[in-house]
Motif scaffolding. Sequence first.
Motif, PDB file in Angstrom:
ATOM      1  N   THR A   8       7.898 -37.387  29.793  1.00 58.55           N
ATOM      2  CA  THR A   8       7.630 -36.849  28.661  1.00 58.55           C
ATOM      3  C   THR A   8       7.524 -37.817  27.526  1.00 58.55           C
ATOM      4  O   THR A   8       6.711 -37.947  26.542  1.00 58.55           O
ATOM      5  N   ARG A   9       8.604 -38.717  27.466  1.00 56.74           N
ATOM      6  CA  ARG A   9       8.509 -39.743  26.396  1.00 56.74           C
ATOM      7  C   ARG A   9       7.589 -40.922  26.546  1.00 56.74           C
ATOM      8  O   ARG A   9       7.404 -41.517  25.367  1.00 56.74           O
ATOM      9  N   LYS A  10       6.996 -40.987  27.608  1.00 59.70           N
ATOM     10  CA  LYS A  10       5.784 -41.857  27.704  1.00 59.70           C
ATOM     11  C   LYS A  10       4.862 -41.328  26.621  1.00 59.70           C
ATOM     12  O   LYS A  10       3.887 -42.025  26.139  1.00 59.70           O
ATOM     13  N   ILE A  11       4.622 -40.008  26.829  1.00 59.48           N
ATOM     14  CA  ILE A  11       3.573 -39.227  25.948  1.00 59.48           C
ATOM     15  C   ILE A  11       4.032 -39.078  24.485  1.00 59.48           C
ATOM     16  O   ILE A  11       3.272 -38.927  23.619  1.00 59.48           O
ATOM     17  N   LEU A  12       5.338 -38.776  24.348  1.00 62.64           N
ATOM     18  CA  LEU A  12       5.851 -38.414  23.031  1.00 62.64           C
ATOM     19  C   LEU A  12       7.213 -39.293  22.767  1.00 62.64           C
ATOM     20  O   LEU A  12       8.163 -39.028  23.118  1.00 62.64           O
ATOM     21  N   PRO A  13       6.760 -40.724  22.428  1.00 60.11           N
ATOM     22  CA  PRO A  13       7.833 -41.708  22.212  1.00 60.11           C
ATOM     23  C   PRO A  13       8.942 -41.202  21.196  1.00 60.11           C
ATOM     24  O   PRO A  13      10.011 -41.627  21.387  1.00 60.11           O
ATOM     25  N   CYS A  14       8.477 -40.162  20.583  1.00 57.17           N
ATOM     26  CA  CYS A  14       9.583 -39.786  19.558  1.00 57.17           C
ATOM     27  C   CYS A  14      10.540 -38.781  20.098  1.00 57.17           C
ATOM     28  O   CYS A  14      11.640 -38.613  19.460  1.00 57.17           O
ATOM     29  N   ALA A  15      10.390 -38.336  21.346  1.00 60.77           N
ATOM     30  CA  ALA A  15      11.507 -37.492  22.017  1.00 60.77           C
ATOM     31  C   ALA A  15      12.712 -38.370  22.415  1.00 60.77           C
ATOM     32  O   ALA A  15      12.624 -39.411  22.677  1.00 60.77           O
ATOM     33  N   LYS A  16      13.685 -37.589  22.007  1.00 64.77           N
ATOM     34  CA  LYS A  16      14.987 -38.021  22.680  1.00 64.77           C
ATOM     35  C   LYS A  16      15.226 -37.903  24.102  1.00 64.77           C
ATOM     36  O   LYS A  16      14.519 -37.251  24.622  1.00 64.77           O
ATOM     37  N   VAL A  17      16.190 -38.769  24.682  1.00 66.16           N
ATOM     38  CA  VAL A  17      16.399 -38.602  26.241  1.00 66.16           C
ATOM     39  C   VAL A  17      17.192 -37.329  26.499  1.00 66.16           C
ATOM     40  O   VAL A  17      18.006 -37.095  26.050  1.00 66.16           O
ATOM     41  N   VAL A  18      16.524 -36.581  27.537  1.00 64.31           N
ATOM     42  CA  VAL A  18      17.055 -35.546  28.077  1.00 64.31           C
ATOM     43  C   VAL A  18      18.266 -35.685  28.975  1.00 64.31           C
ATOM     44  O   VAL A  18      18.227 -36.771  29.682  1.00 64.31           O
ATOM     45  N   THR A  19      19.135 -34.994  29.029  1.00 63.97           N
ATOM     46  CA  THR A  19      20.199 -35.069  30.007  1.00 63.97           C
ATOM     47  C   THR A  19      20.303 -33.919  30.773  1.00 63.97           C
ATOM     48  O   THR A  19      19.902 -33.013  30.728  1.00 63.97           O
ATOM     49  N   GLU A  20      21.225 -34.004  32.013  1.00 60.52           N
ATOM     50  CA  GLU A  20      21.659 -33.176  32.463  1.00 60.52           C
ATOM     51  C   GLU A  20      22.265 -31.923  31.856  1.00 60.52           C
ATOM     52  O   GLU A  20      21.853 -30.817  31.972  1.00 60.52           O
ATOM     53  N   ASP A  54      21.705 -31.236  28.788  1.00 56.28           N
ATOM     54  CA  ASP A  54      20.738 -30.308  28.027  1.00 56.28           C
ATOM     55  C   ASP A  54      20.030 -29.298  28.859  1.00 56.28           C
ATOM     56  O   ASP A  54      19.803 -28.368  28.465  1.00 56.28           O
ATOM     57  N   PHE A  55      19.736 -29.438  30.084  1.00 54.58           N
ATOM     58  CA  PHE A  55      19.151 -28.633  31.292  1.00 54.58           C
ATOM     59  C   PHE A  55      20.091 -27.366  31.323  1.00 54.58           C
ATOM     60  O   PHE A  55      19.655 -26.231  31.771  1.00 54.58           O
ATOM     61  N   GLU A  56      21.213 -27.682  30.972  1.00 49.02           N
ATOM     62  CA  GLU A  56      22.301 -26.456  31.192  1.00 49.02           C
ATOM     63  C   GLU A  56      22.693 -25.707  29.793  1.00 49.02           C
ATOM     64  O   GLU A  56      23.361 -24.729  29.729  1.00 49.02           O
ATOM     65  N   THR A  57      22.063 -26.222  28.729  1.00 44.01           N
ATOM     66  CA  THR A  57      22.654 -25.670  27.348  1.00 44.01           C
ATOM     67  C   THR A  57      21.273 -24.550  27.088  1.00 44.01           C
ATOM     68  O   THR A  57      20.331 -24.614  26.903  1.00 44.01           O
ATOM     69  N   GLU A  58      22.271 -23.733  26.386  1.00 44.33           N
ATOM     70  CA  GLU A  58      21.533 -22.539  25.516  1.00 44.33           C
ATOM     71  C   GLU A  58      21.691 -22.935  24.200  1.00 44.33           C
ATOM     72  O   GLU A  58      22.694 -22.897  23.548  1.00 44.33           O
ATOM     73  N   TYR A  59      20.646 -23.704  23.462  1.00 45.80           N
ATOM     74  CA  TYR A  59      21.032 -24.317  22.101  1.00 45.80           C
ATOM     75  C   TYR A  59      20.999 -23.489  20.926  1.00 45.80           C
ATOM     76  O   TYR A  59      21.794 -23.581  20.130  1.00 45.80           O
ATOM     77  N   ASP A  60      20.391 -22.348  20.941  1.00 46.17           N
ATOM     78  CA  ASP A  60      20.572 -21.375  19.801  1.00 46.17           C
ATOM     79  C   ASP A  60      20.018 -21.948  18.555  1.00 46.17           C
ATOM     80  O   ASP A  60      20.228 -21.900  17.537  1.00 46.17           O
ATOM     81  N   ASP A  61      19.033 -23.038  18.675  1.00 49.56           N
ATOM     82  CA  ASP A  61      18.328 -23.811  17.570  1.00 49.56           C
ATOM     83  C   ASP A  61      17.232 -24.436  17.747  1.00 49.56           C
ATOM     84  O   ASP A  61      16.575 -24.100  18.999  1.00 49.56           O
ATOM     85  N   PHE A  62      16.778 -25.192  16.902  1.00 45.54           N
ATOM     86  CA  PHE A  62      15.291 -25.841  17.108  1.00 45.54           C
ATOM     87  C   PHE A  62      15.493 -27.149  17.850  1.00 45.54           C
ATOM     88  O   PHE A  62      15.146 -28.182  17.335  1.00 45.54           O
ATOM     89  N   ILE A  63      15.694 -27.114  19.027  1.00 47.42           N
ATOM     90  CA  ILE A  63      15.898 -27.976  20.025  1.00 47.42           C
ATOM     91  C   ILE A  63      15.315 -27.537  21.181  1.00 47.42           C
ATOM     92  O   ILE A  63      15.544 -26.379  21.688  1.00 47.42           O
ATOM     93  N   LEU A  64      14.414 -28.368  22.032  1.00 47.90           N
ATOM     94  CA  LEU A  64      13.674 -28.063  23.218  1.00 47.90           C
ATOM     95  C   LEU A  64      13.947 -29.166  24.281  1.00 47.90           C
ATOM     96  O   LEU A  64      13.669 -30.297  24.022  1.00 47.90           O
ATOM     97  N   ALA A  65      14.271 -28.986  25.343  1.00 48.49           N
ATOM     98  CA  ALA A  65      14.344 -29.795  26.688  1.00 48.49           C
ATOM     99  C   ALA A  65      12.884 -29.753  27.179  1.00 48.49           C
ATOM    100  O   ALA A  65      12.359 -28.488  27.483  1.00 48.49           O
ATOM    101  N   VAL A  66      12.173 -30.826  27.632  1.00 48.70           N
ATOM    102  CA  VAL A  66      11.119 -30.948  28.300  1.00 48.70           C
ATOM    103  C   VAL A  66      11.030 -31.648  29.493  1.00 48.70           C
ATOM    104  O   VAL A  66      11.626 -33.017  29.402  1.00 48.70           O
ATOM    105  N   LYS A  67      10.558 -31.385  30.440  1.00 49.00           N
ATOM    106  CA  LYS A  67      10.343 -31.875  31.823  1.00 49.00           C
ATOM    107  C   LYS A  67       8.975 -31.782  32.540  1.00 49.00           C
ATOM    108  O   LYS A  67       8.501 -30.874  32.627  1.00 49.00           O
ATOM    109  N   VAL A  68       8.602 -32.984  32.814  1.00 52.02           N
ATOM    110  CA  VAL A  68       7.185 -33.016  33.648  1.00 52.02           C
ATOM    111  C   VAL A  68       7.468 -32.664  35.072  1.00 52.02           C
ATOM    112  O   VAL A  68       8.528 -33.342  35.732  1.00 52.02           O
ATOM    113  N   VAL A  69       6.807 -31.713  35.633  1.00 54.03           N
ATOM    114  CA  VAL A  69       6.961 -31.495  37.207  1.00 54.03           C
ATOM    115  C   VAL A  69       5.491 -31.588  37.944  1.00 54.03           C
ATOM    116  O   VAL A  69       4.632 -31.499  37.466  1.00 54.03           O
TER     117      VAL A  69
END
Length: 418
Positions: free
Chosen positions: A296-308, A310-325
């Motif tokens: 994801t970050r190769k296409i969107l260098p501005c994106a922050k690094v996602v962590t494990e 993050d995938f477990e988190t209900e943010y309730d905010d303007f935050i989105l985890a993105v993963k390429v499959v």
Amino acid sequence: MTEIQKVQQICTEAKTASVKFAILNTKEKNKILDAIAKKLTENIQSILLANKADLDAAEENGVPAPMLDRLMLNEARINDICDSLYALIKLRDPVGSGEVFTTEGGLEICCEKVPLGVVAIIYEARPNVTVDAAALCLKTGNAVVLRGGREAVNTNLELIRIMKSAIEECGSDPAILGFIEPGAGHESANALMSMRGLVDVLIPRGSKRLIRAVVDNAKVPVIETGAGNCHLYVDDTADIDMAVKVAINAKCSRPAVCNAIETLLVHSSVVADFLPEFVKAVSDKYSLEIRGCERTRKILPCAKVVTEEDFETEYDDFILAVKVVDSIDEAIEHINKYNTGHSEAIITNSADNANKFRKLIDAAAVYVNASTRFTDGGEFGFGAEIGISTQKLHARGPMGLDALTTQKYLINGNGQVR
């Protein structure tokens, strides 16, 4: 009087009132709902004044903007609450319905739907829940005991005052609607969880932490609801314009609600087309923080690094985890590993992939080419909802009137013995 004694008194009064309330007919119950709707309309200004006090306090305490949105009432939202009451009045009352059959021995058996009894609800800063939950319980002949969060205490007290007044004016015992003030700590919530014999079922609505605390500590039966770590998967056959539109709605329309997505999964063959279009479109209206995997970050260098985490988190905010499959199977495996059984969606033009997603995803609501934001009792035609059950017994998904009933067997004989 101690906190547990106060809670016990409210629950005892609700239990006593529930016996007579359970035998009211549909017309009598609808009359109460109509009276509540009219009184809410008549008291809009007092509700807004109480809500402003809650909002001011929340802002002073640094409550995030998406959570303030959940707390906020305005005239339009109050009118929407009243509209949901009128819609509820028009819905079929499940109480008293059922099937009748006769055994070989001549016993006539009727399996009839009856109220649960006393329904208790512990919830956080959404004052519309105060009215929706009460109305659903009243329509199904149940007593209801509410314990709202501290953030909405002024609004909730005003709503309760108005509803109790309407109930009393219709000739019923206002104790059928109990409200437990949250206080400074968790004593009242803990006390409510211990009311075995007085509370027939307890429904928590709110954060994952709240729901887990209730499930782990309650001594009364619990229906687990609401925690929403939801996902949207953009398939390799997806219509890109549709995927962009649905993703923005599913994440940004109201990020603090439980049916908003927290993770976006994108197939590797369309990620280069989809992600730039998505970011461009979302940036026009929202400030969305993206946390992405390495691809994801190769296409969107501005994106922050996602962590494990993050995938477990209900943010309730303007935050989105993105993963390429690389496949639908990888997407399904990821979703079933991290989801909370709430709502999951796929954007696809493949009937085979749509069917595979429907069958293999373990969730209460599974969408094909639509936003997860539709997981809602009102959107499903239930008038309102008592919560969204993420478990499998006795109800799953948005819980409307039928979910607030149980069954009783009524048997007629002519002297049969066994």
